[in-house]
Every structure is written in C-alpha cells, then in structure tokens.
Scaffold this motif. Sequence first.
Motif, PDB file in Angstrom:
ATOM      1  N   ARG A 214       0.819  -1.208   0.000  1.00  0.00           N
ATOM      2  CA  ARG A 214       0.000   0.000   0.000  1.00  0.00           C
ATOM      3  C   ARG A 214       0.855   1.260   0.000  1.00  0.00           C
ATOM      4  O   ARG A 214       0.558   2.234  -0.697  1.00  0.00           O
ATOM      5  CB  ARG A 214      -0.930   0.001   1.218  1.00  0.00           C
ATOM      6  N   LEU A 215       1.929   1.258   0.773  1.00  0.00           N
ATOM      7  CA  LEU A 215       2.760   2.458   0.888  1.00  0.00           C
ATOM      8  C   LEU A 215       3.624   2.675  -0.348  1.00  0.00           C
ATOM      9  O   LEU A 215       3.837   3.820  -0.769  1.00  0.00           O
ATOM     10  CB  LEU A 215       3.624   2.381   2.141  1.00  0.00           C
ATOM     11  N   THR A 216       4.132   1.599  -0.915  1.00  0.00           N
ATOM     12  CA  THR A 216       5.009   1.746  -2.081  1.00  0.00           C
ATOM     13  C   THR A 216       4.232   2.008  -3.367  1.00  0.00           C
ATOM     14  O   THR A 216       4.806   2.476  -4.347  1.00  0.00           O
ATOM     15  CB  THR A 216       5.887   0.500  -2.263  1.00  0.00           C
ATOM     16  N   SER A 217       2.942   1.712  -3.378  1.00  0.00           N
ATOM     17  CA  SER A 217       2.136   1.948  -4.584  1.00  0.00           C
ATOM     18  C   SER A 217       1.698   3.397  -4.704  1.00  0.00           C
ATOM     19  O   SER A 217       1.131   3.797  -5.721  1.00  0.00           O
ATOM     20  CB  SER A 217       0.902   1.035  -4.577  1.00  0.00           C
ATOM     21  N   LYS A 218       1.960   4.196  -3.669  1.00  0.00           N
ATOM     22  CA  LYS A 218       1.547   5.593  -3.664  1.00  0.00           C
ATOM     23  C   LYS A 218       2.763   6.476  -3.402  1.00  0.00           C
ATOM     24  O   LYS A 218       3.543   6.219  -2.493  1.00  0.00           O
ATOM     25  CB  LYS A 218       0.485   5.822  -2.586  1.00  0.00           C
ATOM     26  N   GLU A 219       2.891   7.533  -4.205  1.00  0.00           N
ATOM     27  CA  GLU A 219       4.086   8.365  -4.110  1.00  0.00           C
ATOM     28  C   GLU A 219       3.968   9.440  -3.045  1.00  0.00           C
ATOM     29  O   GLU A 219       4.931   9.775  -2.360  1.00  0.00           O
ATOM     30  CB  GLU A 219       4.365   9.028  -5.461  1.00  0.00           C
ATOM     31  N   LYS A 220       2.770   9.984  -2.865  1.00  0.00           N
ATOM     32  CA  LYS A 220       2.623  11.188  -2.037  1.00  0.00           C
ATOM     33  C   LYS A 220       2.260  10.844  -0.589  1.00  0.00           C
ATOM     34  O   LYS A 220       1.216  11.244  -0.071  1.00  0.00           O
ATOM     35  CB  LYS A 220       1.580  12.116  -2.645  1.00  0.00           C
ATOM     36  N   GLY A 221       3.147  10.099   0.030  1.00  0.00           N
ATOM     37  CA  GLY A 221       2.955   9.774   1.439  1.00  0.00           C
ATOM     38  C   GLY A 221       3.633  10.783   2.339  1.00  0.00           C
ATOM     39  O   GLY A 221       4.499  11.563   1.915  1.00  0.00           O
ATOM     40  N   VAL A 222       3.220  10.796   3.594  1.00  0.00           N
ATOM     41  CA  VAL A 222       3.825  11.665   4.608  1.00  0.00           C
ATOM     42  C   VAL A 222       3.978  10.863   5.895  1.00  0.00           C
ATOM     43  O   VAL A 222       3.037  10.194   6.329  1.00  0.00           O
ATOM     44  CB  VAL A 222       2.955  12.912   4.886  1.00  0.00           C
ATOM     45  N   ILE A 223       5.164  10.913   6.472  1.00  0.00           N
ATOM     46  CA  ILE A 223       5.374  10.367   7.813  1.00  0.00           C
ATOM     47  C   ILE A 223       5.360  11.533   8.791  1.00  0.00           C
ATOM     48  O   ILE A 223       5.977  12.575   8.550  1.00  0.00           O
ATOM     49  CB  ILE A 223       6.707   9.599   7.907  1.00  0.00           C
ATOM     50  N   VAL A 224       4.628  11.380   9.873  1.00  0.00           N
ATOM     51  CA  VAL A 224       4.538  12.409  10.908  1.00  0.00           C
ATOM     52  C   VAL A 224       5.035  11.808  12.213  1.00  0.00           C
ATOM     53  O   VAL A 224       4.617  10.712  12.597  1.00  0.00           O
ATOM     54  CB  VAL A 224       3.085  12.905  11.080  1.00  0.00           C
ATOM     55  N   VAL A 225       5.946  12.501  12.878  1.00  0.00           N
ATOM     56  CA  VAL A 225       6.402  12.063  14.198  1.00  0.00           C
ATOM     57  C   VAL A 225       6.083  13.177  15.183  1.00  0.00           C
ATOM     58  O   VAL A 225       6.657  14.255  15.139  1.00  0.00           O
ATOM     59  CB  VAL A 225       7.906  11.729  14.225  1.00  0.00           C
ATOM     60  N   GLY A 226       5.109  12.894  16.059  1.00  0.00           N
ATOM     61  CA  GLY A 226       4.702  13.854  17.063  1.00  0.00           C
ATOM     62  C   GLY A 226       5.518  13.703  18.332  1.00  0.00           C
ATOM     63  O   GLY A 226       6.580  13.061  18.330  1.00  0.00           O
ATOM     64  N   PRO A 227       5.062  14.273  19.439  1.00  0.00           N
ATOM     65  CA  PRO A 227       5.763  14.114  20.720  1.00  0.00           C
ATOM     66  C   PRO A 227       6.017  12.634  21.006  1.00  0.00           C
ATOM     67  O   PRO A 227       5.093  11.833  21.023  1.00  0.00           O
ATOM     68  CB  PRO A 227       4.787  14.722  21.723  1.00  0.00           C
ATOM     69  N   HIS A 228       7.293  12.313  21.219  1.00  0.00           N
ATOM     70  CA  HIS A 228       7.691  10.910  21.302  1.00  0.00           C
ATOM     71  C   HIS A 228       8.887  10.799  22.222  1.00  0.00           C
ATOM     72  O   HIS A 228       9.820  11.599  22.128  1.00  0.00           O
ATOM     73  CB  HIS A 228       8.044  10.405  19.894  1.00  0.00           C
ATOM     74  N   THR A 229       8.876   9.838  23.114  1.00  0.00           N
ATOM     75  CA  THR A 229       9.946   9.733  24.104  1.00  0.00           C
ATOM     76  C   THR A 229      10.921   8.599  23.817  1.00  0.00           C
ATOM     77  O   THR A 229      11.906   8.445  24.529  1.00  0.00           O
ATOM     78  CB  THR A 229       9.350   9.515  25.501  1.00  0.00           C
ATOM     79  N   GLU A 230      10.662   7.822  22.783  1.00  0.00           N
ATOM     80  CA  GLU A 230      11.509   6.666  22.510  1.00  0.00           C
ATOM     81  C   GLU A 230      12.571   7.040  21.479  1.00  0.00           C
ATOM     82  O   GLU A 230      12.332   7.017  20.272  1.00  0.00           O
ATOM     83  CB  GLU A 230      10.666   5.483  22.034  1.00  0.00           C
TER      84      GLU A 230
END
Length: 577
Positions: A214-230
């Motif tokens: 699903r992710l590789t079949s679409k070009e216009k993806g966005v990863i979001v990283v919010g407040p994260h402690t790890e």
Amino acid sequence: MEHVESLTKYVTHFVDQLAYSGVDHVVVSPGSRSTPLAMAFAEHHGIKHWIHLDERSAAFFALGMAKEQQKPVAIVCTSGTAAANYYPAIVEAYYSRIPLIVLTADRPHELRDVGAPQAIDQTHMFGHYVCWYQDMALPEPGLHTYARRQAARAVEESIGGNKGPVHLNMPFREPLVPDFTLEGLWRGDLQPIPKAAAGKTLLNEKLISELQDRLTSKEKGVIVVGPHTEGELIEPVTMLASRLGVPILADPLSGLRAGEHDKRNIIENYDALLKSPTLRDQLEPDYILRFGAMPVSKAYSKWVKKWDAIDHLIVDSYKSYREPAGIQPRFIWADPKLFCEQLTTELSEGSTETDWLGRWEKMNHTAKELMLKEPEATLNEGHAVVYLSQNLQNGSNLFVGNSMPIRDVDSFFMSTPKDINILTNRGANGIDGVVSSAIGSAVSGRPTTLLLGDVSFFHDLNGMWMANRYNIPLTVVVINNNGGGIFSYLPQANEASNFEELFGTPVDIDFSHSVHMFGGIHKRVETWSDYQMALEKSQQHHGIYVIELIISRTDHVEFHKAKWESVEEAVLHGSDE
C-alpha cells in the motif's frame, strides 16, 4: 515492640524492593504520618532522596526527573490535603505517559471518617489518572513479603504497557518511628521479587506485506512524528522515510530535529507552510503514517481534517486511541522501532527521490530562510528561540513552557547536529509546575534551559526553591509580554471590553525580587545584544540565572502573521520578501 518491628520490616523491605526494581530517586515532602517511609528512604543507600516542602511543586519536580531519565521516580507525602496537591502532576504524568510511584501516607482505618485531624478519603483519590491503585494493608507481623510484592508490582505497572503513575495509599498506626537497629531489615535472608520480563509487539508478515504494498504503490505519502519519548525510533523512521521517498513532518518533541542522524527528509517548517489555506488545499497526500502523539501544530490538525478520506495509520506501542482530529485512522499497536525495521526490510536500499518529496524540501528551505531572517531591533518571541537554540550547548536539555513558547519553538527551532533534548509537559498542556519540572530534568547534570512565559513563571515561582537548596544550575528565559499572549490569537481578543481583565491578565510583577529571594541572578534585557550576552553568561553560572525579555503583547500577533504571510507569498509566488 512487636508493632515497631513489624512496621520497620514492612517499610524497609518495601523500599529495598523499589530500589531493586529500578527506582533511583524519591522526592519526600515533610509530614508526621509519612515518617516510616521517609526515614526508610533516608536510610537506604540505593535511592537518592530529595526533600521538598511543597507537595505540588515536589510532584512536578519528580515528574521532570522521570521525564528526562525515562525511569520511575517515587514521591512521598503525609496524609490529608498534602496528597491532593499531587493531583496536577499526576494528571500530567498520566497523559504524557511518565512513570511515577505515588506513595501517600494515611491514617489507619479506624481513624477514617470519624473526624480525626488531617484525615480525608484518600482511597482512589486520583481516579483513573493512575495506571494502578492499592490501599495497602497495615504493617503486621510477616507482611514484609507482601510489601515487597506490592513494591515490585508498582514499578512494573508504572513502566509496563503505556507508562504512567501508580498510587499506593499506605496507612500507618502510631508509634511511627522505625527501629533500624533490628536484624532482618532491608533484604536479609529474603530474596527480592524478580523483575518481570516483557517482549516487544511485532506484526505478522502478511500484514507487513500488505502495508508495504500500500505504501510503495503511492508516491505522495507523509510520515509524521509527534511528541515521542523513545529515542530508538530516530534511525529506523528516518531510514523508512528515505526508502519510501517521503517527507517527515517532525514535531519539536519528536527528537528528530536535533542530533547527528540523517535529516534529508525532515521538514521542520511544516507548521508555517500549513498555516496557508492555499497550501493546505494543494498539498493532498495519499497517506499519512504517524508515530507518537498529535503534533503541537494547529495548522497540521486543520490539514489532517481536510484530507480525512485518505489512509491514516497511527502507530503506538500499546493499545491507545490518540487521535483528537476526529478522523477515522487505522491504529497499529506495535513497537514503533521494530515496525519501521519490518517495513524497511523489503524496500529497495538507498534513498528514493520523488517530485513530492522535492516539493516539500524546497518549500521547507524557503520557509526556513524567511523564519530565520535577521530580526528588527524590537524584541520578539521567534528570534528569542533562534538565538537561544544557537547558544545551547551540545548535550543540553531545553524545557519549554506551554501556550506560546512551545509554538514558537515549533516555528523557530530548526534542525541542528547538536544533541538537544527538548522536553515539555504536553500531556495536559498546563502552565502549572513548569519551573519545578525543568529543575527536575536538570538533576541528570545535563545543562538545562527553561523557556516559558511570564504567567507560567509566576504560577510556579516556588519551584526555584529546589534549585537553590540543591545547587542545581538552570537558565530560565522568561518571555514577558505581561499576560496571556496566546489569547490574542483567539476570538476572545475581539471582545475589547472584557479581554484584558479576563484573558490578557497582566501580571504586573517585578520578578527580580522573587529570583533574588531564591538566590538567583536576574537579567532584564531589552536589546538583542543584551540577550545574547546574557545567554552566554548564563552558561557559566552554577545556579539560577533568569533572563527576562520584555516584549510587547500588542505587537507579537502582527509579527507572527507577517512571518506566515511572507512564507506563503514566497512559496506560492517565488518571492523572498
């Protein structure tokens, strides 16, 4: 004598088990009913004890320590309203997933609800804001094994699954003074309760394969990283973004803006970009993959709501539903680091370049140049953050207050190779206890700077007592616009007849007197050169060093709007003016 022996073994085995299970620090507030616990902690060499007179501030101090070290910290108080003063910090710890071991001393059962002094109903007093609660048994002969089991479980419950506070209500009968000359205390012949073992949550190969497709079949993806402690997520998520060829919208609390990792795909100016309604319309993603809590940016929230029909995937370590935008995401409960590694394994090696990623990178570069453009002589919040970030030493903590300061850090703190640990109390987003939490975070020895507004500073002035008592260095930058600046951006600002009294709330205080009372240095600055000089001097000071910037509340809205408009104009029409 039998009571004293039972009491002593009960509390010594309890405290020793906490130490064995990983508790290194306890913050004790003085009181009578808590005497057995307080003395046991003071006698145990494996736990560092801190004394704080104010329970409200003490709890936030412990919270800051636990937040920075990512380890459970214990807090101890006497019975009555002392325990109630813990409430705000416990709420914050619950929502920000910070482990606290809350130990409230109590009257024995026969003195409850009969009008005894300093006795209130402490059972379940923190409600569902704790991950686990126990009303402990009274110390009796042979219960030291029980005490160990409860101590061990308290630590396990605070760090297992979604981390958070636990509450043990501990009743004691008089006499309250233990006898540490007795034999069989601490550990003796009794073995400590073994630490629990836990594994990481992995997804099955079929689901991973489906997601990869699903992710590789679409070009216009966005990863979001919010407040994260790890912190261990940083390398895997940047590699995943690189392989997919998608941008990472990195919240200032994501841990991704600072450090020596690969930042080619990181977009730190997305808030300024998404302030533009036109860009929100143009930037239609195919999917959004989010790690961590919801980002600080309100503009991001508006953008997400606009594209609620696309694929939204939210990855969290354990079962939770952190999605306040009202969209319909697919929750994935798995270890974020392992999830990224599983997805990356089958992707082609090397960095993928796409037109979509290139557009985000170009916009980010344009926005960055404009946001960092040399300021006018008048002080403003944005460049207060810029100069502060440039001055921070490698290996520093930056603790940020809520309301406008965290939003200005979101807008003006750019990517840096320096190791900067950005911390806030964003669980409940309150302005209470910020000074205390920042001082707690400084206990580790990392150089620590606190950035906050004048109302937040006023709200927790007595937090400075701990820095003075224990000689904990802390630089405090106070943005003083004489009131609640964030309300100027809300509809209430249009109600001129009531705004200043109800929302502007000018503090009208000379903070220098409070700072000096706690043994600190106070510098009031009104020019950029004075500010930069004060920042440099603060790094060499070994106590409290408060830098107060005098900023006009009437000007700061226009300053921010002008910045956002210049970014929109440059991105849409190619202008850098």
